[in-house]
Structures are given as structure tokens and as C-alpha cells.
Design a protein around this motif. Structure first.
Motif, PDB file in Angstrom:
ATOM      1  N   GLY A  13       0.892  -1.297   0.044  1.00  0.00           N
ATOM      2  CA  GLY A  13      -0.077  -0.005  -0.027  1.00  0.00           C
ATOM      3  C   GLY A  13       0.708   1.272   0.053  1.00  0.00           C
ATOM      4  O   GLY A  13       0.551   2.329  -0.678  1.00  0.00           O
ATOM      5  N   GLU A  14       1.896   1.248   1.077  1.00  0.00           N
ATOM      6  CA  GLU A  14       2.925   2.377   0.759  1.00  0.00           C
ATOM      7  C   GLU A  14       3.323   2.755  -0.485  1.00  0.00           C
ATOM      8  O   GLU A  14       3.665   3.742  -1.053  1.00  0.00           O
ATOM      9  CB  GLU A  14       3.717   2.232   1.830  1.00  0.00           C
ATOM     10  N   GLN A  15       3.866   1.623  -1.265  1.00  0.00           N
ATOM     11  CA  GLN A  15       4.201   1.520  -2.571  1.00  0.00           C
ATOM     12  C   GLN A  15       3.538   2.108  -3.555  1.00  0.00           C
ATOM     13  O   GLN A  15       3.867   2.843  -4.259  1.00  0.00           O
ATOM     14  CB  GLN A  15       4.992   0.371  -2.888  1.00  0.00           C
ATOM     15  N   ILE A  16       2.161   1.840  -3.517  1.00  0.00           N
ATOM     16  CA  ILE A  16       1.213   2.309  -4.426  1.00  0.00           C
ATOM     17  C   ILE A  16       1.011   3.794  -4.181  1.00  0.00           C
ATOM     18  O   ILE A  16       0.712   4.599  -5.057  1.00  0.00           O
ATOM     19  CB  ILE A  16      -0.371   1.637  -3.913  1.00  0.00           C
ATOM     20  N   LEU A  17       0.913   4.211  -2.891  1.00  0.00           N
ATOM     21  CA  LEU A  17       0.861   5.828  -2.446  1.00  0.00           C
ATOM     22  C   LEU A  17       2.236   6.396  -3.114  1.00  0.00           C
ATOM     23  O   LEU A  17       1.876   7.775  -3.302  1.00  0.00           O
ATOM     24  CB  LEU A  17       0.816   6.187  -1.002  1.00  0.00           C
ATOM     25  N   MET A  18       3.425   5.867  -2.944  1.00  0.00           N
ATOM     26  CA  MET A  18       4.493   6.370  -3.520  1.00  0.00           C
ATOM     27  C   MET A  18       4.488   6.845  -5.022  1.00  0.00           C
ATOM     28  O   MET A  18       5.275   7.662  -5.304  1.00  0.00           O
ATOM     29  CB  MET A  18       5.662   5.812  -3.042  1.00  0.00           C
ATOM     30  N   GLY A  19       3.488   6.064  -5.763  1.00  0.00           N
ATOM     31  CA  GLY A  19       3.517   6.065  -7.076  1.00  0.00           C
ATOM     32  C   GLY A  19       4.892   5.899  -8.020  1.00  0.00           C
ATOM     33  O   GLY A  19       5.312   6.664  -8.957  1.00  0.00           O
ATOM     34  N   GLY A  20       5.826   5.070  -7.280  1.00  0.00           N
ATOM     35  CA  GLY A  20       7.047   4.896  -7.899  1.00  0.00           C
ATOM     36  C   GLY A  20       8.215   5.826  -7.591  1.00  0.00           C
ATOM     37  O   GLY A  20       9.177   5.866  -8.118  1.00  0.00           O
ATOM     38  N   ARG A  21       7.829   6.731  -6.729  1.00  0.00           N
ATOM     39  CA  ARG A  21       9.023   7.790  -6.376  1.00  0.00           C
ATOM     40  C   ARG A  21       9.889   6.972  -5.585  1.00  0.00           C
ATOM     41  O   ARG A  21       9.605   6.017  -4.667  1.00  0.00           O
ATOM     42  CB  ARG A  21       8.356   8.823  -5.622  1.00  0.00           C
ATOM     43  N   SER A  22      10.921   7.304  -5.719  1.00  0.00           N
ATOM     44  CA  SER A  22      12.229   6.730  -5.081  1.00  0.00           C
ATOM     45  C   SER A  22      12.144   7.535  -3.620  1.00  0.00           C
ATOM     46  O   SER A  22      11.850   8.806  -3.464  1.00  0.00           O
ATOM     47  CB  SER A  22      13.610   6.803  -5.803  1.00  0.00           C
ATOM     48  N   MET A  23      12.651   6.682  -2.717  1.00  0.00           N
ATOM     49  CA  MET A  23      12.747   7.211  -1.213  1.00  0.00           C
ATOM     50  C   MET A  23      14.029   7.408  -0.821  1.00  0.00           C
ATOM     51  O   MET A  23      15.130   6.437  -1.420  1.00  0.00           O
ATOM     52  CB  MET A  23      11.964   6.372  -0.491  1.00  0.00           C
ATOM     53  N   GLU A  24      14.194   8.143   0.072  1.00  0.00           N
ATOM     54  CA  GLU A  24      15.835   8.379   0.752  1.00  0.00           C
ATOM     55  C   GLU A  24      15.365   8.137   2.308  1.00  0.00           C
ATOM     56  O   GLU A  24      14.497   8.532   3.031  1.00  0.00           O
ATOM     57  CB  GLU A  24      16.752   9.441   0.489  1.00  0.00           C
ATOM     58  N   THR A  25      16.515   7.670   3.111  1.00  0.00           N
ATOM     59  CA  THR A  25      16.237   7.454   4.576  1.00  0.00           C
ATOM     60  C   THR A  25      17.062   8.660   5.078  1.00  0.00           C
ATOM     61  O   THR A  25      18.094   8.953   4.963  1.00  0.00           O
ATOM     62  CB  THR A  25      17.029   6.086   5.311  1.00  0.00           C
ATOM     63  N   ARG A  26      16.378   9.186   6.126  1.00  0.00           N
ATOM     64  CA  ARG A  26      16.757  10.433   6.991  1.00  0.00           C
ATOM     65  C   ARG A  26      17.018   9.952   8.572  1.00  0.00           C
ATOM     66  O   ARG A  26      15.960   9.229   8.781  1.00  0.00           O
ATOM     67  CB  ARG A  26      15.827  11.617   6.854  1.00  0.00           C
ATOM     68  N   ILE A  27      17.719  10.400   9.324  1.00  0.00           N
ATOM     69  CA  ILE A  27      18.136   9.983  10.605  1.00  0.00           C
ATOM     70  C   ILE A  27      17.814  11.423  11.391  1.00  0.00           C
ATOM     71  O   ILE A  27      18.555  12.476  10.882  1.00  0.00           O
ATOM     72  CB  ILE A  27      19.629   9.394  10.818  1.00  0.00           C
ATOM     73  N   GLY A  28      17.237  11.333  12.583  1.00  0.00           N
ATOM     74  CA  GLY A  28      16.936  12.421  13.371  1.00  0.00           C
ATOM     75  C   GLY A  28      17.235  12.052  14.915  1.00  0.00           C
ATOM     76  O   GLY A  28      17.140  10.949  15.191  1.00  0.00           O
ATOM     77  N   THR A  29      17.904  13.105  15.606  1.00  0.00           N
ATOM     78  CA  THR A  29      18.182  12.846  16.815  1.00  0.00           C
ATOM     79  C   THR A  29      17.496  13.944  17.904  1.00  0.00           C
ATOM     80  O   THR A  29      17.014  14.946  17.197  1.00  0.00           O
ATOM     81  CB  THR A  29      19.572  12.827  17.254  1.00  0.00           C
ATOM     82  N   GLY A  30      17.208  13.287  19.056  1.00  0.00           N
ATOM     83  CA  GLY A  30      16.602  14.454  20.150  1.00  0.00           C
ATOM     84  C   GLY A  30      17.156  14.081  21.465  1.00  0.00           C
ATOM     85  O   GLY A  30      17.671  13.220  21.961  1.00  0.00           O
TER      86      GLY A  30
END
Length: 396
Positions: free
Chosen positions: A225-242
């Protein structure tokens, strides 16, 4: 000639038991898909269609609070009714609730199919001009075998005559209400509404289904389902700290990870001073470059006085969803001499997971002491550190 009134029943009374036991206690229709609950996506798909005149959710009686928390509001959205012990019984409850308004047509939709398109809805409505019932169907591409015991093959079916049924399934209201009323006194194991219509002798037609109109049944369906919503867009991973720290003040309990823990003091802060959720909120905001918690919820703003920190955490998740992203995992470490935290960690994971709309298996909460050193060792306050990984559409 007046336009036809078209009602939609969204069947959302199931418990989602086939979603597995991965620690996620949220029924699948209320689980977030790219930050938005599945049921919200399904209902809004029909509210957005110009031919739909009313939408009626049928929900589980145990889920009334969950439904209300969705905050859905539209003049065509009717108050939900409670379903029965089976899908068939739940649909009948929906049909009976619609009977006073007597719509011309009714569409019956599984809540767990959030990707229904406007074109598919229109196709089902259109064919009802010529037939008593209609449903989308996808031709089968695999060879289909029949087995009586699940092992030995006894026949090969002609797949050219077979299709996989989808929803919405549409009917002339009076006919399907009558068919359901009669069917309920004879059988309670009909698998869909089209089968009831066929049993009642109604003429049912198929329109071409949509491969993306999937039903979310198993955990892996959410990945698709998430792949359908992305519509073929490539993704990248971000890291955050708190990182966050709060001192103690007189009181009888502390809020940590959304859980109230009895203690001889409380944490000092403008909101509920939940140091763990503050650190995690900052980690999520940092992962998408949205500043920190103070930017979005200034301590000078009195509306946040004593506020639950789950509000801040949910806001960060909403911002991620608006960017088309998803939360991969969260890791929180709480540093305190007291109170003892380890036994409360599973409850904290559950609260964080539900607030963010992710599986509890994607959340870790750990506790440690400062070995009696510094202000933590002197039991003057608590520190929390958090990290979060988030997938967002790649921006080149």
C-alpha cells in the motif's frame, strides 16, 4: 428527471485479526497508512465522488472511541452504526439503517480497500442502469487448481471464466435489502454481497477491476500500500536525534513515554514534561528538517500548559505524512536513577506506536541509570535521548 440518490456503506466492523501478532494492537482499518488511518482514506474516497449522496460507516461496537478520534466531518457522512458478528450481518445493519432514507442505489465497500478510484466507483454506478447488481472483477492470470484436501489436485479450472471480486459492489437498494433480509434467515456464510444477490436471482454484472484496489489483509499488504501511494517515487532515509532534560519538582507521578508512573516527585515543565516524548518528537522533526518542539509548541503559549505530549508526537507524524514519508523506527533511551522504568517500557512502546500509527515492533524504549553521578545521580531530574529513521521522497 431527478438525479439518483446513491448511498455507500463502508464495512469497518472487523477486528483485523489476520494482521498478525507483531505487537500492533490497532485494528487494520484504524492503522495509519503513510500517516493517515485506512478508514479515513476509504471514507474520503467516496465523499470526494460527486455522485455519492451519503456515506454510512458500519463499525465494531468496541471501536466507537477509535472512530470518534478520527475527527471525520461532512454533511453527507452519517453517524456510524454498529455491525454484527459477521460481515453479512454488518452489511444488513447498514442496509436497515439506510432504509428510512430509501436511496435509489447503494454501494457496499470494504473499509480495508482504501485505494478505490473515482473511475471505478463511476463504472459500478454506470452499469447499474442496466443490471440489478455490479462489482469490479480482475481476471485471474494464474492457473487455478482444485483440491479437496489442500494437497491432492483433483481438477484444473478454466481461468478464462474466473475473476477475483473486489468492492465497491453496487445494487438497487430495495432489491439488495430484500435479498439480505431473506438470506439472513437461510444462510450466514455468504462471502460477499454479490453472492447474496446471485442467490436471490438478481442480475449481476462485472466491470473491470483495478489492480491497485487491494484489500489490506496481511502485514505485507501495508508495505504494498505504501508503494502504491509513493507512485514509483524513489525514497531516501533520514536520521534524526533528540535530547531533552527536565528537573524534578514536588508531585506524585511522572509522565514518561505517554505512561503515568507513580513517584515521589513530578517533572517540571510547561506541558506534562514527558521528557521521553519530547526527545522523540525532536528526533522526528529533525529527520525532516522541521526544527524542534519549541518552534511548533512554544512554552510561552498557554494553550499547551499541562498538555499531553502525545499531541506533539502526533503532530510530528502528521508532518512526515504530509511530505509523503513514513516512520521506519524509533529508539528512546531514558536516563534516571528513579523511578524504575524498565517494567513500564512495553506500555511506553505501545503508546508511542499507536500515536505514530506504526507497529510496536518499530519502537524501542530503554532505561539506564547514571551510576549515581551528576544531577541525575543526585535524583534531581531525568534525561532522555532519542533517534528516529524516516523514509521520505528523494529530492534531487
Amino acid at each position: 428527471m431527478r438525479s439518483k440518490s446513491i448511498a455507500v456503506i463502508v464495512v469497518a466492523a472487523g477486528k483485523g485479526e489476520r494482521m498478525g501478532t507483531d505487537g500492533n494492537a490497532v485494528p487494520k482499518q484504524y492503522r495509519a497508512l503513510a500517516g493517515i488511518p485506512v478508514l479515513v482514506r476509504t471514507i474520503k474516497a467516496f465523499l470526494a465522488h460527486p455522485q455519492v449522496t451519503q456515506v454510512l460507516p458500519v463499525i465494531n461496537s468496541d471501536h466507537a472511541d477509535r472512530y470518534e478520534a478520527l475527527g471525520l466531518s461532512d454533511r453527507r457522512l452519517l453517524p456510524p452504526v454498529h455491525g454484527g458478528a459477521s460481515r453479512q450481518a454488518s452489511v444488513l445493519e447498514g442496509l436497515k439503517a439506510l432504509a428510512p432514507s430509501r436511496p435509489d442505489l447503494v454501494l457496499i465497500q470494504d473499509a480495508a480497500r482504501p485505494f478505490v478510484s473515482a473511475d471505478l466507483i463511476g463504472d459500478v454506478i454506470e452499469i447499474l442502469q442496466s443490471y440489478d447488481g455490479a462489482l469490479p472483477g480482475l481476471p485471474l492470470t494464474d492457473t487455478v487448481k482444485r483440491s479437496l484436501d489442500g494437497k491432492e489436485v483433483v481438477a484444473t479450472e478454466d481461468r478464462r471464466q474466473l475473476s477475483a471480486a473486489q468492492t465497491p459492489q453496487g445494487f438497487r437498494f430495495g432489491q439488495i435489502l430484500s435479498a439480505h433480509m431473506r438470506a439472513g434467515s437461510v444462510r450466514r456464510d455468504f462471502t460477499d454481497d454479490a453472492e447474496i444477490a446471485e442467490w436471490a436471482g438478481l442480475r449481476v454484472a462485472m466491470v473491470t477491476g483495478d489492480p491497485n484496489n487491494i484489500k489490506l489483509t496481511h502485514p505485507e499488504d501495508f508495505v504494498r500500500g505504501e508503494q502504491i501511494l509513493m507512485g514509483g517515487r524513489s525514497m531516501e532515509t533520514r536520521i534524526g536525534t533528540g535530547y531533552d532534560v527536565h528537573s524534578f519538582e514536588p508531585g506524585d507521578a511522572v509522565w514518561l513515554g505517554g505512561v503515568r508512573i507513580p513517584h515521589s516527585a513530578r517533572l517540571n515543565g510547561h506541558s506534562d514534561a514527558d521528557v521521553a516524548l519530547h526527545a522523540l518528537t525532536d528526533a522526528l522533526l529533525g529527520a525532516i528538517g522541521e526544527g524542534d518542539i519549541g518552534v511548533h509548541f512554544p512554552p510561552s503559549d498557554m494553550q499547551w500548559k499541562g498538555a499531553a505530549s502525545t499531541i506533539f508526537l502526533r503532530h510530528a507524524a502528521d508532518l512526515i505524512a504530509r511530505q509523503g514519508g513514513r516512520i521506519v523506527n524509533c529508539d528512546v533511551t531514558i536516563v534516571a536513577e528513579a523511578p524504575r522504568i524498565a517494567t513500564h517500557a512495553p506500555a511506553m512502546c505501545a503508546v508511542i506506536a499507536e500515536t505514530l500509527g506504526i507497529s510496536a515492533s518499530r519502537v524501542a524504549v530503554k532505561a539506564t541509570t547514571n551510576e549515581k553521578l551528576g544531577f541525575i545521580g543526585r535524583e534531581e531530574g531525568i534525561v532522555a535521548m532519542a533517534s528516529a529513521s524516516v523514509e521520505v521522497p528523494r529530492i534531487d
